[in-house]
Design a protein around this motif. Structure first.
Motif, PDB file in Angstrom:
ATOM      1  N   MET A   4       1.170  -1.125   0.210  1.00  0.00           N
ATOM      2  CA  MET A   4       0.203  -0.177   0.302  1.00  0.00           C
ATOM      3  C   MET A   4       0.675   1.090   0.112  1.00  0.00           C
ATOM      4  O   MET A   4       0.634   2.122  -0.680  1.00  0.00           O
ATOM      5  CB  MET A   4      -1.542   0.352   1.231  1.00  0.00           C
ATOM      6  N   ILE A   5       1.693   1.148   0.585  1.00  0.00           N
ATOM      7  CA  ILE A   5       2.796   2.078   1.169  1.00  0.00           C
ATOM      8  C   ILE A   5       4.523   2.095   1.061  1.00  0.00           C
ATOM      9  O   ILE A   5       4.503   0.630   1.133  1.00  0.00           O
ATOM     10  CB  ILE A   5       3.196   3.279   2.513  1.00  0.00           C
ATOM     11  N   GLU A   6       5.394   2.834  -0.357  1.00  0.00           N
ATOM     12  CA  GLU A   6       6.505   2.604  -0.305  1.00  0.00           C
ATOM     13  C   GLU A   6       7.327   3.962  -0.661  1.00  0.00           C
ATOM     14  O   GLU A   6       7.300   4.512  -0.821  1.00  0.00           O
ATOM     15  CB  GLU A   6       6.353   1.952  -1.971  1.00  0.00           C
ATOM     16  N   LEU A   7       8.090   3.484   0.598  1.00  0.00           N
ATOM     17  CA  LEU A   7       8.845   4.922   0.667  1.00  0.00           C
ATOM     18  C   LEU A   7      10.359   4.732   0.457  1.00  0.00           C
ATOM     19  O   LEU A   7      11.174   3.219   0.569  1.00  0.00           O
ATOM     20  CB  LEU A   7       9.426   4.964   1.623  1.00  0.00           C
ATOM     21  N   GLU A   8      10.811   5.124  -0.581  1.00  0.00           N
ATOM     22  CA  GLU A   8      12.342   4.983  -1.848  1.00  0.00           C
ATOM     23  C   GLU A   8      13.345   5.960  -1.554  1.00  0.00           C
ATOM     24  O   GLU A   8      12.699   7.631  -1.936  1.00  0.00           O
ATOM     25  CB  GLU A   8      12.030   4.644  -2.915  1.00  0.00           C
ATOM     26  N   GLN A   9      14.423   5.930  -0.242  1.00  0.00           N
ATOM     27  CA  GLN A   9      15.371   6.463  -0.516  1.00  0.00           C
ATOM     28  C   GLN A   9      14.866   8.482  -0.340  1.00  0.00           C
ATOM     29  O   GLN A   9      15.321   9.319  -0.428  1.00  0.00           O
ATOM     30  CB  GLN A   9      15.792   7.430  -2.146  1.00  0.00           C
ATOM     31  N   LEU A  10      14.144   7.923   1.144  1.00  0.00           N
ATOM     32  CA  LEU A  10      13.553   9.180   1.790  1.00  0.00           C
ATOM     33  C   LEU A  10      14.610  10.161   2.172  1.00  0.00           C
ATOM     34  O   LEU A  10      14.756   9.063   3.569  1.00  0.00           O
ATOM     35  CB  LEU A  10      11.917   8.602   1.967  1.00  0.00           C
ATOM     36  N   THR A  11      14.599  10.929   2.618  1.00  0.00           N
ATOM     37  CA  THR A  11      15.552  11.361   3.461  1.00  0.00           C
ATOM     38  C   THR A  11      14.472  13.444   3.881  1.00  0.00           C
ATOM     39  O   THR A  11      14.097  13.827   2.490  1.00  0.00           O
ATOM     40  CB  THR A  11      16.939  12.042   2.491  1.00  0.00           C
ATOM     41  N   LYS A  12      15.430  13.364   5.066  1.00  0.00           N
ATOM     42  CA  LYS A  12      14.711  14.792   5.139  1.00  0.00           C
ATOM     43  C   LYS A  12      16.042  15.383   5.930  1.00  0.00           C
ATOM     44  O   LYS A  12      16.297  15.032   7.095  1.00  0.00           O
ATOM     45  CB  LYS A  12      13.771  14.644   6.377  1.00  0.00           C
ATOM     46  N   LEU A  13      16.235  16.700   5.173  1.00  0.00           N
ATOM     47  CA  LEU A  13      17.525  17.458   6.588  1.00  0.00           C
ATOM     48  C   LEU A  13      17.488  18.678   6.182  1.00  0.00           C
ATOM     49  O   LEU A  13      16.170  19.374   5.609  1.00  0.00           O
ATOM     50  CB  LEU A  13      18.407  17.798   4.681  1.00  0.00           C
ATOM     51  N   TYR A  14      17.485  19.169   7.542  1.00  0.00           N
ATOM     52  CA  TYR A  14      16.396  20.473   8.135  1.00  0.00           C
ATOM     53  C   TYR A  14      18.426  21.314   8.712  1.00  0.00           C
ATOM     54  O   TYR A  14      19.026  20.995   8.822  1.00  0.00           O
ATOM     55  CB  TYR A  14      16.451  20.065   9.680  1.00  0.00           C
ATOM     56  N   LEU A  49       6.246  10.052   9.865  1.00  0.00           N
ATOM     57  CA  LEU A  49       5.391  10.315   9.549  1.00  0.00           C
ATOM     58  C   LEU A  49       4.645  11.250   8.817  1.00  0.00           C
ATOM     59  O   LEU A  49       3.583  10.859   7.886  1.00  0.00           O
ATOM     60  CB  LEU A  49       4.136   9.682  11.132  1.00  0.00           C
ATOM     61  N   LYS A  50       5.374  12.035   9.102  1.00  0.00           N
ATOM     62  CA  LYS A  50       4.456  13.507   8.984  1.00  0.00           C
ATOM     63  C   LYS A  50       4.706  13.607   7.218  1.00  0.00           C
ATOM     64  O   LYS A  50       4.636  14.427   6.638  1.00  0.00           O
ATOM     65  CB  LYS A  50       5.294  15.172   9.479  1.00  0.00           C
ATOM     66  N   MET A  51       6.482  12.689   6.987  1.00  0.00           N
ATOM     67  CA  MET A  51       6.334  12.876   4.631  1.00  0.00           C
ATOM     68  C   MET A  51       5.437  11.871   4.598  1.00  0.00           C
ATOM     69  O   MET A  51       5.333  12.667   3.275  1.00  0.00           O
ATOM     70  CB  MET A  51       7.916  13.034   5.104  1.00  0.00           C
ATOM     71  N   ILE A  52       4.978  11.370   4.725  1.00  0.00           N
ATOM     72  CA  ILE A  52       4.270  10.137   4.059  1.00  0.00           C
ATOM     73  C   ILE A  52       2.770  10.580   3.596  1.00  0.00           C
ATOM     74  O   ILE A  52       2.209  11.101   2.315  1.00  0.00           O
ATOM     75  CB  ILE A  52       3.048   9.426   4.933  1.00  0.00           C
ATOM     76  N   ASN A  53       2.534  11.746   4.697  1.00  0.00           N
ATOM     77  CA  ASN A  53       1.327  12.581   4.212  1.00  0.00           C
ATOM     78  C   ASN A  53       1.508  14.259   4.418  1.00  0.00           C
ATOM     79  O   ASN A  53       0.522  15.296   3.957  1.00  0.00           O
ATOM     80  CB  ASN A  53      -0.181  12.500   5.222  1.00  0.00           C
ATOM     81  N   GLY A  61      13.565  12.048  -2.927  1.00  0.00           N
ATOM     82  CA  GLY A  61      12.695  10.503  -2.036  1.00  0.00           C
ATOM     83  C   GLY A  61      11.534  10.513  -2.945  1.00  0.00           C
ATOM     84  O   GLY A  61      11.468  11.220  -3.631  1.00  0.00           O
ATOM     85  N   ILE A  62      11.082   9.298  -2.821  1.00  0.00           N
ATOM     86  CA  ILE A  62       9.826   9.033  -3.946  1.00  0.00           C
ATOM     87  C   ILE A  62       8.860   8.107  -2.432  1.00  0.00           C
ATOM     88  O   ILE A  62       8.771   7.416  -1.865  1.00  0.00           O
ATOM     89  CB  ILE A  62      10.355   7.763  -5.144  1.00  0.00           C
ATOM     90  N   ILE A  63       7.668   8.473  -2.277  1.00  0.00           N
ATOM     91  CA  ILE A  63       6.388   8.629  -1.978  1.00  0.00           C
ATOM     92  C   ILE A  63       5.640   7.809  -2.520  1.00  0.00           C
ATOM     93  O   ILE A  63       4.815   8.413  -2.852  1.00  0.00           O
ATOM     94  CB  ILE A  63       5.767   9.231  -0.467  1.00  0.00           C
ATOM     95  N   ARG A  64       5.322   5.868  -2.816  1.00  0.00           N
ATOM     96  CA  ARG A  64       4.005   6.069  -3.773  1.00  0.00           C
ATOM     97  C   ARG A  64       2.922   5.327  -2.258  1.00  0.00           C
ATOM     98  O   ARG A  64       3.176   4.977  -1.762  1.00  0.00           O
ATOM     99  CB  ARG A  64       4.010   4.550  -4.238  1.00  0.00           C
ATOM    100  N   LEU A  65       1.808   5.654  -2.628  1.00  0.00           N
ATOM    101  CA  LEU A  65       0.479   4.786  -2.011  1.00  0.00           C
ATOM    102  C   LEU A  65      -0.624   4.450  -3.044  1.00  0.00           C
ATOM    103  O   LEU A  65      -0.273   4.967  -4.031  1.00  0.00           O
ATOM    104  CB  LEU A  65      -0.205   6.609  -1.591  1.00  0.00           C
ATOM    105  N   GLN A  66      -0.611   3.731  -3.280  1.00  0.00           N
ATOM    106  CA  GLN A  66      -1.322   2.582  -3.941  1.00  0.00           C
ATOM    107  C   GLN A  66      -0.839   2.397  -5.352  1.00  0.00           C
ATOM    108  O   GLN A  66      -1.498   2.885  -6.337  1.00  0.00           O
ATOM    109  CB  GLN A  66      -2.392   2.709  -4.436  1.00  0.00           C
ATOM    110  N   GLY A  67       0.820   2.454  -5.476  1.00  0.00           N
ATOM    111  CA  GLY A  67       1.692   2.496  -6.896  1.00  0.00           C
ATOM    112  C   GLY A  67       1.755   3.712  -7.042  1.00  0.00           C
ATOM    113  O   GLY A  67       2.384   3.907  -7.504  1.00  0.00           O
TER     114      GLY A  67
END
Length: 385
Positions: A4-14, A49-53, A61-67
């Motif tokens: 349902m959810i795919e996170l690829e190379q998800l990165t957050k820099l502050y 969690l907050k990056m997903i929505n 990076g990439i966030i996939r929801l249902q592909g």
């Protein structure tokens, strides 16, 4: 099950941070599963969690929801596909419970009849009578009731995904245990894909189909079922995070409904002392449960108390206080048992009627079964680490 959810190379820099808050996270979450993100404070759980929505925008990076890649979707439209529950609930204080729950359907322009029907359905689902609570305001509810409203609001538009950020963390232990059990019961009906953040490994073990134990920067130390995490920690970091008492923690994996309950002698309280004594004498136990006309347990009574002449049974023995429902974990049952004055916890159904009891024999048999099952289920390459 499909992802349902795919996170690829998800990165957050502050700005000003020497290390990323989230560092190249790869994670796949199957449809209908509860996945727990757990780790030490500051490891990036809530940021992930907050990056997903996209309350927080990823640096890359990439966030996939249902592909579908949602990193380019309108964030407001995305959030209407995702339910969000937080510890502080975040209800609108000047709106009624009904209007709080139906916020998203109203934004989506649903017809009023559909909104009203959905409101009643959701309030029943989370155990709040619509006629009693629909027109109340958040300040008139307890913390546990407000948390139920928060769950109902997150479910209002029937989103495929729910994000939950320490949703039960602010509650007292009794309310927290009760809401955890009720939410797991609810999940059996709704089968949502849920990403759940907690800092409590015991809650993770109880609530999760899979657990992602995170190091600093949301780097995954181990991502597996609770059974495998407990039986075969990936490394010393995971082993230390789990802590001691793995055998007891495994009791959080077993529901009361999954074990064979002990059956104690019973007698209707209305039948009187002689009937209760006969029931007790025909058993191997030293006490019995006195039940009301609906088979709800009222009191524990010993032979010496029943043998005293005359008087009502209403005050005989000890009041039954330690009760659990079949959805409770054995860890919860053990906790109730320790606090019981009789060393036994009574199992009741949703109407309060007696189903059986849990005592130390039941607990020890379950511990041995879980230990054996864990050894058999762990893949050879995992157990060989």
């Amino acid at each position: 099950m499909p992802d349902m959810i795919e996170l690829e190379q998800l990165t957050k820099l502050y700005d000003g941070q020497s290390t990323p808050a989230v560092d190249s996270l790869d994670l796949r979450i199957a449809e209908g599963e509860i996945v727990i993100l757990v780790g030490p404070s500051g490891c990036g759980k809530t940021t992930t969690l907050k990056m997903i929505n996209r309350i927080i925008e990823p640096s890359s990076g990439i966030i996939r929801l249902q592909g579908e890649d949602v990193t380019r979707e309108n964030p407001d439209r995305l959030r209407r596909r995702i339910g969000y529950v937080i510890q502080q609930v975040g209800l609108f204080p000047h709106q009624t419970i009904g209007r709080n729950i139906t916020t998203v359907p109203r934004l989506l322009g649903w017809p009023q009849k559909r909104i009203d029907d959905r409101l009643d359905e959701l309030m029943h689902l989370v155990g709040l009578d619509p006629s009693t609570y629909r027109d109340r305001f958040p300040k008139e509810l307890s913390g546990g009731q407000r948390q139920r409203v928060g769950v109902a609001r997150a479910l209002a538009a029937d989103p495929p995904v729910m994000l939950m950020d320490e949703p039960f963390g602010a509650l007292d232990p009794i309310s927290r245990e009760r809401l955890q059990n009720e939410f797991l019961r609810l999940q059996e009906e709704i089968r949502k894909t849920i990403v759940f953040v907690t800092h409590d490994i015991d809650e993770a073990i109880k609530m999760g189909d899979r657990i992602a134990i995170l190091r600093e920067g949301s780097v995954i130390a181990q991502y597996d079922t609770p059974e495998t995490v407990l039986a075969a920690p990936a490394d010393d970091f995971v082993r230390e995070f789990i802590g001691s008492g793995a055998a007891l923690k495994r009791l959080g994996l077993v529901r009361v409904r999954d074990v064979e309950l002990e059956q104690w002698p019973t007698s209707p309280i209305s039948a009187g002392r002689e009937a209760a004594l006969r029931a007790l004498e025909s058993s191997e136990h030293g006490s019995l449960l006195l039940l009301d006309e609906r088979r709800r347990p009222l009191r524990w009574a010993h032979a010496r108390e029943l043998g005293q002449p005359g008087g009502s049974l209403e005050d005989v023995g000890l009041e039954v206080r330690a009760t659990v429902e079949p959805s409770a974990t054995l860890a919860g049952a053990l906790d109730s048992m320790v606090g019981s004055r009789v060393g036994v916890v009574v199992v009741v159904d949703g109407s309060g009627a007696l189903l059986g009891t849990v005592d130390m024999r039941v607990i020890m048999a379950a511990v041995e079964t879980v230990r054996t099952d864990a050894r058999e289920q762990v893949p050879e390459e995992v157990s060989a680490r």
